[in-house]
Design a protein around this motif. Structure first.
Motif: not given
Length: 389
Positions: A223-232, A289-305
């Motif tokens: 869970e610590e590898d996940l970032t939620i990006l709420f996009s408006a 997204v470009e800044q956080l989308n690295t080749p490591g374990k980091e996962k992103l969820i985009l939410v059209p809030i």
């Protein structure tokens, strides 16, 4: 004495029966309540794109260029941009699904309200778009033709902005002045609902579903590898600097969703759809997204809030541009839009139910919204005269 009692009893019984009968007849004959879903809309087919763009760029409330020359400028811009936007709609299936989902949601809401709110039944669903078919003016004509005398304008922008809901209100007032001089229809409005229970719960459910997808795909997911990006959808800073309530209300929605998720994940509110050279509210979704989308374990969820259904900003901008053009797209998922979510639709029903039973014409902040946008509610936008209990 007994005869007198029987006579009185009989008269009272007849009176009660007549009252019940008249009430039933009246209830059957009344026109009920129109529930009018207001939104910007989107072209359902590719041939509608040019007119959609023209309507959009003609809206001085949304894009204040020049009241005098706005139609001419809108014609030029829409002609220039049509080929590009037509290609985008072609890539998402040939048109926007927003009309389909708006009609579906409105129908479901009215079916539920007929059961929960018999005093205002029958509830009749309508859709009024600002820039696409069915245009708000055409919807107003249909309301009049259908004999509607009571209507609730229900904005499908959960978070208020003068540029969006405010523009729809101004158009509604203009339509009433042009088409309804006899005041056939009494209006009230649901002009914001950023912390609606169904809205925020549906987002939380859809986020959980994407988290589970990541877990199935990656046994080492943490869970610590996940970032939620709420996009408006972003707004120009000159609109924000007037005191527009939109950023604060979007933030309220985000915080309420995270409360439902027990703040299990890192999160950030970001903004999309910037156009033109003016400064806009940021940070921009694509940049983060470009800044956080690295080749490591980091996962992103985009939410059209700030969106209540799929349309060009989710299906093209987020799916095909932001995710499709990312360096590591497998590490990014877009949360499903609300569309036909039963949880979300229940939230819409609850919002209408509260509004109808509370009998309030509009939110207390609406006067202030128009004052700060330099639209005097007692002059250009007579809110208290227009919206009644």
């Amino acid at each position: 004495m007994l005869s007198s009692f029987c006579k009185n009893y009989s008269n009272k019984t007849v009176q009660r029966t007549l009252i019940r009968y008249n009430s039933t007849v009246s209830n059957k004959n009344k026109n009920g309540t129109a529930i009018v879903f207001m939104n910007m809309g989107g072209p359902s087919t590719i041939p509608e794109v040019k007119d959609f763009l023209y309507q959009l760029f003609s809206d001085y409330d949304l894009i204040p260029i020049s009241k005098k020359y706005q139609p001419m400028i809108a014609k030029f811009i829409s002609t220039y941009r049509t080929p590009k936007i037509e290609k985008q709609y072609a890539e998402i299936g040939g048109g926007s699904p927003i009309k389909y989902w708006s009609e579906y949601q409105a129908k479901k809401v009215c079916e539920a309200l007929d059961k929960t709110n018999p005093d205002t039944a029958p509830h009749k669903p309508y859709v009024a778009f600002r820039y696409a078919q069915p245009l708000s003016k055409d919807t107003y004509k249909k309301l009049l033709d259908d004999g509607i005398t009571r209507a609730v304008a229900f904005t499908q922008y959960p978070q208020f902005s003068y540029s969006t809901t405010g523009s729809s209100i101004n158009e509604l007032i203009r339509n009433k002045k042009d088409l309804d001089k006899d005041d056939q229809i009494a209006w009230s409005i649901i002009d914001r609902w950023p912390k609606n229970e169904g809205l925020t719960s549906a987002f939380a459910e859809n986020i959980h579903a994407k988290v589970e997808e990541f877990k199935k795909e990656d046994p080492n997911f943490k869970e610590e590898d996940l970032t939620i990006l709420f996009s408006a959808h972003s707004l120009p800073m000159d609109v924000i600097n007037m005191g527009d309530s939109y950023p604060a209300e979007v933030a309220a929605t985000v915080y309420n969703v995270m409360e439902k998720l027990n703040f299990q994940f890192k999160y950030r509110l970001v903004w999309q759809s910037q156009v033109g050279p003016k400064p806009w509210l940021g940070a921009q979704t694509a940049d983060i997204v470009e800044q956080l989308n690295t080749p490591g374990k980091e996962k992103l969820i985009l939410v059209p809030i700030a969106f209540t259904s799929d349309h060009i900003e989710t299906l093209f901008e987020l799916d095909l541009e932001v995710i499709g053009e990312a360096k590591h797209p497998k590490n990014i998922k877009r949360c499903e839009s609300l569309n036909g979510s039963e949880t979300f639709i229940k939230g819409l029903v609850d919002e209408c139910d509260h509004h109808l039973k509370n009998n309030t014409p509009f939110h207390k902040n609406l006067d202030l919204d128009f004052v700060l946008a330099k639209k005097d509610p007692n002059g250009n936008a007579p809110l208290r005269k227009f919206f009644t209990k």
